[in-house]
Each structure stands twice: as C-alpha cells, then as structure tokens.
Design an enzyme around this catalytic site. Structure first.
Site, PDB file in Angstrom:
ATOM      1  N   SER A  36       0.794  -1.234   0.000  1.00  0.00           N
ATOM      2  CA  SER A  36       0.000   0.000   0.000  1.00  0.00           C
ATOM      3  C   SER A  36       0.826   1.283   0.000  1.00  0.00           C
ATOM      4  O   SER A  36       0.479   2.225  -0.724  1.00  0.00           O
ATOM      5  CB  SER A  36      -0.961  -0.001   1.187  1.00  0.00           C
ATOM      6  OG  SER A  36      -1.862  -1.070   1.097  1.00  0.00           O
ATOM      7  N   CYS A  52       7.230  -2.232   5.741  1.00  0.00           N
ATOM      8  CA  CYS A  52       7.703  -2.899   6.955  1.00  0.00           C
ATOM      9  C   CYS A  52       8.970  -2.261   7.486  1.00  0.00           C
ATOM     10  O   CYS A  52       9.923  -2.042   6.729  1.00  0.00           O
ATOM     11  CB  CYS A  52       8.005  -4.368   6.658  1.00  0.00           C
ATOM     12  SG  CYS A  52       6.619  -5.268   5.985  1.00  0.00           S
ATOM     13  N   GLY A  80       4.547   0.324   8.724  1.00  0.00           N
ATOM     14  CA  GLY A  80       4.294  -0.343   9.999  1.00  0.00           C
ATOM     15  C   GLY A  80       5.620  -0.630  10.680  1.00  0.00           C
ATOM     16  O   GLY A  80       6.636  -0.872  10.018  1.00  0.00           O
ATOM     17  N   ASN A 234       8.043  -7.115  11.552  1.00  0.00           N
ATOM     18  CA  ASN A 234       7.028  -6.118  11.197  1.00  0.00           C
ATOM     19  C   ASN A 234       5.707  -6.463  11.890  1.00  0.00           C
ATOM     20  O   ASN A 234       5.593  -7.501  12.553  1.00  0.00           O
ATOM     21  CB  ASN A 234       6.870  -6.069   9.678  1.00  0.00           C
ATOM     22  CG  ASN A 234       6.159  -7.286   9.126  1.00  0.00           C
ATOM     23  OD1 ASN A 234       6.366  -8.405   9.583  1.00  0.00           O
ATOM     24  ND2 ASN A 234       5.316  -7.084   8.145  1.00  0.00           N
ATOM     25  N   PRO A 235       4.672  -5.613  11.772  1.00  0.00           N
ATOM     26  CA  PRO A 235       3.444  -5.819  12.564  1.00  0.00           C
ATOM     27  C   PRO A 235       2.750  -7.160  12.391  1.00  0.00           C
ATOM     28  O   PRO A 235       2.164  -7.681  13.349  1.00  0.00           O
ATOM     29  CB  PRO A 235       2.542  -4.662  12.110  1.00  0.00           C
ATOM     30  CG  PRO A 235       3.499  -3.583  11.769  1.00  0.00           C
ATOM     31  CD  PRO A 235       4.665  -4.282  11.135  1.00  0.00           C
ATOM     32  N   CYS A 236       2.748  -7.722  11.203  1.00  0.00           N
ATOM     33  CA  CYS A 236       2.058  -9.014  11.016  1.00  0.00           C
ATOM     34  C   CYS A 236       2.962 -10.219  11.149  1.00  0.00           C
ATOM     35  O   CYS A 236       2.530 -11.358  10.940  1.00  0.00           O
ATOM     36  CB  CYS A 236       1.357  -9.023   9.661  1.00  0.00           C
ATOM     37  SG  CYS A 236      -0.028  -7.874   9.594  1.00  0.00           S
ATOM     38  N   GLU A 238       5.479 -11.458   9.446  1.00  0.00           N
ATOM     39  CA  GLU A 238       6.041 -12.252   8.342  1.00  0.00           C
ATOM     40  C   GLU A 238       7.401 -11.750   7.880  1.00  0.00           C
ATOM     41  O   GLU A 238       8.056 -12.413   7.084  1.00  0.00           O
ATOM     42  CB  GLU A 238       5.068 -12.269   7.151  1.00  0.00           C
ATOM     43  CG  GLU A 238       5.012 -11.002   6.316  1.00  0.00           C
ATOM     44  CD  GLU A 238       4.093  -9.939   6.869  1.00  0.00           C
ATOM     45  OE1 GLU A 238       3.889  -8.910   6.201  1.00  0.00           O
ATOM     46  OE2 GLU A 238       3.571 -10.127   7.999  1.00  0.00           O
ATOM     47  N   THR A 390      -1.722  -9.148   2.783  1.00  0.00           N
ATOM     48  CA  THR A 390      -2.348  -8.553   1.587  1.00  0.00           C
ATOM     49  C   THR A 390      -3.775  -8.063   1.839  1.00  0.00           C
ATOM     50  O   THR A 390      -4.640  -8.165   0.974  1.00  0.00           O
ATOM     51  CB  THR A 390      -2.345  -9.527   0.381  1.00  0.00           C
ATOM     52  OG1 THR A 390      -3.245 -10.622   0.611  1.00  0.00           O
ATOM     53  CG2 THR A 390      -0.949 -10.080   0.105  1.00  0.00           C
ATOM     54  N   THR A 392      -5.198  -4.978   2.117  1.00  0.00           N
ATOM     55  CA  THR A 392      -5.700  -3.931   1.226  1.00  0.00           C
ATOM     56  C   THR A 392      -5.566  -4.328  -0.232  1.00  0.00           C
ATOM     57  O   THR A 392      -6.514  -4.194  -1.015  1.00  0.00           O
ATOM     58  CB  THR A 392      -4.937  -2.616   1.484  1.00  0.00           C
ATOM     59  OG1 THR A 392      -5.128  -2.223   2.839  1.00  0.00           O
ATOM     60  CG2 THR A 392      -5.431  -1.515   0.559  1.00  0.00           C
ATOM     61  N   ILE A 393      -4.393  -4.832  -0.624  1.00  0.00           N
ATOM     62  CA  ILE A 393      -4.181  -5.068  -2.054  1.00  0.00           C
ATOM     63  C   ILE A 393      -4.988  -6.255  -2.576  1.00  0.00           C
ATOM     64  O   ILE A 393      -5.326  -6.293  -3.762  1.00  0.00           O
ATOM     65  CB  ILE A 393      -2.685  -5.211  -2.393  1.00  0.00           C
ATOM     66  CG1 ILE A 393      -2.059  -6.438  -1.731  1.00  0.00           C
ATOM     67  CG2 ILE A 393      -1.931  -3.948  -2.026  1.00  0.00           C
ATOM     68  CD1 ILE A 393      -0.629  -6.695  -2.201  1.00  0.00           C
TER      69      ILE A 393
END
Length: 519
Positions: A36, A52, A80, A234-236, A238, A390, A392-393
């Site tokens: 994004s 990230c 993020g 990063n926040p998620c 991965e 993914t 938003t995308i």
C-alpha cells in the site's frame, strides 16, 4: 516513478520505457500489486514506499525518544513498525544517573502506543506495530498479560521471543533463568511450563501474545556477524528485520494464472500458465528492487540499513481462488502439493532474477561480509520472498488474501458514508451456483448471515468440498498449508490459524502436526 530508476544503472531511455510498460502491465492486469505505501506515495515526492520497518530500541531516554520520533515519521506515510523491548531494563531497576528507578518496558510500550495512536497514515489508515520481548526478560509475565484488557495498548501486536532451549524446558517442566539485559546477570527463575501456559491462556483469550522462534529466524540471517541478530518483526510477523531495516513487499495474484484445461484427464499442473507466472515473477523482482532506490526514507539510518541489505518481499495472494477455479478443496493433500510446487518455482525464478540483477547492478553492499556462498549465491537482495497478509491489495485485486482460504462465500459490509449494508458474494461461488442451478437469494442471504454451506441439501457435495471456508478448516490443515509454502520462503508467512469459538486452552496447547516438516 519506479521504472525511471533503471536510468541509474546505465539503461537506455528506450529500455526504461519498456520497463515502465512491463510494470504498468502487471499492475493494470492485477497480476502483481505492490504494498500500500508504494501505491499511496510513489510519484508524490513524499513519503516512504516501504511497508515494513523494525526500529532499534536501546536502554536510554535518548534512544527511546528517538524511537518514538522515528515511529511517527515512518507511520505518517503508511509504514508499519516493529520493536524489541528485550534490551529495556526491568521495571524498578535503579538508575545511577538520576538516582531514580526504571519505569520498565511495558511503560515504554504504552508510550510508543500513544505515539502511534496520534498518527493516521497519509490520512488513509491507522498505524500498526509489533512488540517483541525475550522470554528471558525479568518482566516477561507482565508483557504476556499486558493486552489482556482490550484497549490498554492500541495498534500493537505482541509476541514472545523464544528459542529451542525454552521449548525443551517446557517439554521437561523445568525452571529457566531470567536475565537482566542491563548487566546480563541472572536475577531469578520461572517454570517454563507455567510461563508457556500463560502464553496459551492469552492466545486463547484474545489471540495474544504470539510466539516468535528467534533461533530459527536467525538461521536465514546471512549478515549476522556484521549486524547482529534479528530480534523483532514487522506488525504481522512475516518479515523479520534488523534494526532500522525496511522491506518492500508486493504480491503476485495467482488467481490470474488459471488456464482452462481442454481435457479433464490433465492434472492441476496443466491448468496454470507457468510461462506467464515466470515472467510476472521476474518482472516483480525487478520492480521491488527498483523501489528500494525510488524510496523516500524517513531517517538516514533507515536508508543506510535498507540499502545495505536490499531486502525485498515478493509474495502471493489469490491462492484460494486459484484452487477454486481448479476445483481443488483447500484442505486437501492436492492443494498442499499445488502450494508447495508453485512456491518452489516462484523461489527459483525470484532467486535467479536477483542473481541476474546482481550481475548488472552489483550484489547488496553487505554481501561481502555475509555468510552466503560467495561463488554460487551472488544475490542483489538479501532475501527475496515474504507472504504478507495482503489485506488492502487483495481487495483492490478482488481476490483471496495471501495463502488464506476463502473466509466467507457471502457477507455483509457496512458502507459508513451511505449508511447502507451491502451484500457481497464470492464471484466464483455465485457463477457456479447459477451454472449448476442452486442459486437463490435466500441461499445467499442465509450464508451472509453466518449460515454454513454444508447444511444445505440442494448443494452438490463437490461444491461443498471446493468452497470450504476458513472457519470450517481444522487448525491442523491450516498449519500444514503454511508448512507447504514455508519451505520455499526465505522470510515468513502471515497466516491465520482459525479455531472454533468453543476451542479450549487444551486445543491451543496441543502443538503442531507430527508430519509438519517446516512448521
């Protein structure tokens, strides 16, 4: 904005225009979409293009305040951030310089949370963060429970950093040492099994904390001798990163590579346009490498570190939609075989393209001091693959997210501006329902209100199998699918493991399937 970077590498203007056309083609066809912030900010001459970040957090007032400032600058334009609280001295520790006592890492976390809450990213979305704390930190119990009351800490996911030694202590119901990071002295002990049970309790209660296996993460850290260990993500979760590193993500939409087979005897391999997938993969690697140079970095330190390792995170989305088109149930051995083989090839092509770019543009600057095989592994990018959520995308591409199964066949969505509730239907399911004669508004409304397809007698069994949704899939099958992809991904994978609302703490505790080789 991204294609013009080719000009930095002695590329002719006509070739640069061809690159621009290629980039436009894969994006306009929704075959590949970058993260994004790239969509928001590329060409605007302001703001980061990276999604990230991990920001360093050292044990001093100056370092904590710098981390807060850098967080605001990163999140202002859509990034993020992740932090490791592991170096912050425990709560109540004496501070020699002021004769006071330390507030502890949880108060630092709350401060960073308040900073993040002030920021709306580029006026488009809220900030997101990850906080990691070592299992050996004296304040670990407070950290595990810090989000047990919803809303106390906003915009933060939390994960406990563990290693194989701790997990062995859990298995054997042993005590382990707590270590003060300010002086590396042992200051106490906890029972590993009891601490693990508190983690399980939190995960059962509201999904947190998570766990990150830092020893496994650092097996793929090829610059550890020069830059040290990765201790946050990063926040998620991965994308593990070093302090001040950022990573540019983008995802290939696998649903676009379905090729209608003319003969039903063909296997699933014949239903994928492999040549097109290879071209899009290679073009995407080129795109993401360019993003590193096109980026506007929030701080000089982030720019220096990101360009030292040049990490990119090419991932996928639309996998579930591809399976649906091939009429393969998500929770089947064939689906896992397909996921595994697809990712093996994407990694092969991505690695090869990174090596080709290295021959033209040079290896990533930290490569000289890395532990890569200096003859065989001359990469442009320290790591190449990451499977992001993914969120938003995938909506932009109108496809399923990441490697997740379809979350619902029909659902309701509130349009705040118009004050309306709109019904949405999975486009493949709607088409098959009409084609095979079981479509009705009543069925769609039933599903949109939480109904389950398995209970509808007029729907063919093969449809029920192919259109299985995330809540209907066992946790073991979710984990096995992640494992099928993980063996070919050199960073991490964002994957939701769904449990029924009636799941017990014992269900959470149970562990991973024994045949899960790459979990």
């Amino acid at each position: 904005a991204v294609a013009k970077i080719d000009g930095n590498y002695m590329i002719l203007p006509v070739e640069q225009k061809m690159t621009e056309s290629d980039f436009y083609t894969i994006m306009s066809h929704l075959e590949f979409i970058p993260n994004s912030p790239t969509l928001m900010n590329a060409g605007t001459e302001q703001g980061t293009l990276s999604a990230c970040f991990v920001l360093p957090l050292e044990d001093s007032m100056e370092a904590i305040m710098k981390a807060a400032t850098d967080t605001a600058m990163v999140q202002k334009f859509g990034g993020g951030t992740g932090f490791a609280l592991s170096k912050i001295r425990p709560k109540g520790t004496a501070i020699k310089s002021t004769h006071g006592i330390a507030c502890g890492p949880i108060e630092v976390l709350k401060t960073l949370s308040r900073v993040s809450s002030m920021i709306t990213q580029g006026g488009k979305r809220d900030g997101a963060n990850m906080a990691v704390m070592s299992i050996y930190h004296p304040d670990i119990l407070e950290f595990i429970s810090c989000k047990s009351i919803e809303g106390d800490i906003h915009n933060f996911n939390i994960s406990v950093g563990v290693d194989s030694n701790f997990m062995k202590a859990v298995e054997n119901d042993m005590n382990y040492n707590l270590i003060d990071p300010s002086n590396n002295k042992v200051v106490g002990q906890l029972n590993a099994r009891e601490v693990f049970e508190k983690i399980v309790e939190g995960a059962w209660l509201n999904g947190e904390p998570g766990m990150i296996f830092l020893d496994n993460v650092n097996k793929d850290n090829h610059v550890i001798e020069q830059y040290g260990e990765m201790i946050a993500t990063n926040p998620c979760g991965e994308q593990p990163l070093l302090g001040n590193e950022s990573c540019n993500l983008g995802s290939i939409n696998l649903s676009k590579f379905y090729k209608q087979s003319t003969d039903s005897i063909y296997g699933w391999q014949e239903k994928i346009d492999w040549a097109r997938l290879e071209w899009v993969t290679r073009t995407s690697v080129h795109f993401l490498d360019n993003v590193i140079d096109a980026n506007k970095y929030a701080t000089p330190e982030i720019e220096q570190m990101t360009k030292a390792t040049r990490k990119i995170g090419l991932g996928i989305m639309g996998f579930s939609d591809l399976l649906i088109q091939m009429q393969i149930p998500y929770n089947s051995a064939i689906a896992r075989e397909a996921g595994s083989e697809i990712m093996v090839l994407i990694r092969t092509w991505a690695d090869d393209e990174s090596k080709k770019l290295a021959k033209i543009r040079g290896t990533f600057p930290a490569w000289d001091s890395s532990n890569y095989d200096k003859e065989a592994e001359q990469y442009r990018n320290h790591c190449r693959l990451t499977v992001a959520p993914t969120g938003t995308i995938s909506m932009i591409a109108d496809t399923s997210s990441g490697i997740e199964p379809t979350f619902a066949l029909a659902w309701k969505k509130q349009n705040i501006l118009e004050g309306k509730t709109l019904n949405y239907i999975n486009k493949y399911f709607e088409a098959d329902a009409k084609k095979y004669g079981f479509y009705s508004e009543d069925l769609m409304d039933y599903l949109a209100n939480g109904g389950v397809l398995a209970t509808v007698p007029e729907v063919p069994d093969w449809v029920k199998a192919v259109y299985v949704t995330a809540p209907e899939i066992s946790p073991e099958d979710h984990v096995l699918m992640q494992s099928a992809f993980q063996k070919s991904v050199d960073s991490g994978i964002s994957k939701t493991i769904n449990f029924a609302n009636k799941a017990t703490q014992e269900d959470i505790d149970k562990g991973i399937p024994k045949d899960c080789e790459h979990c």
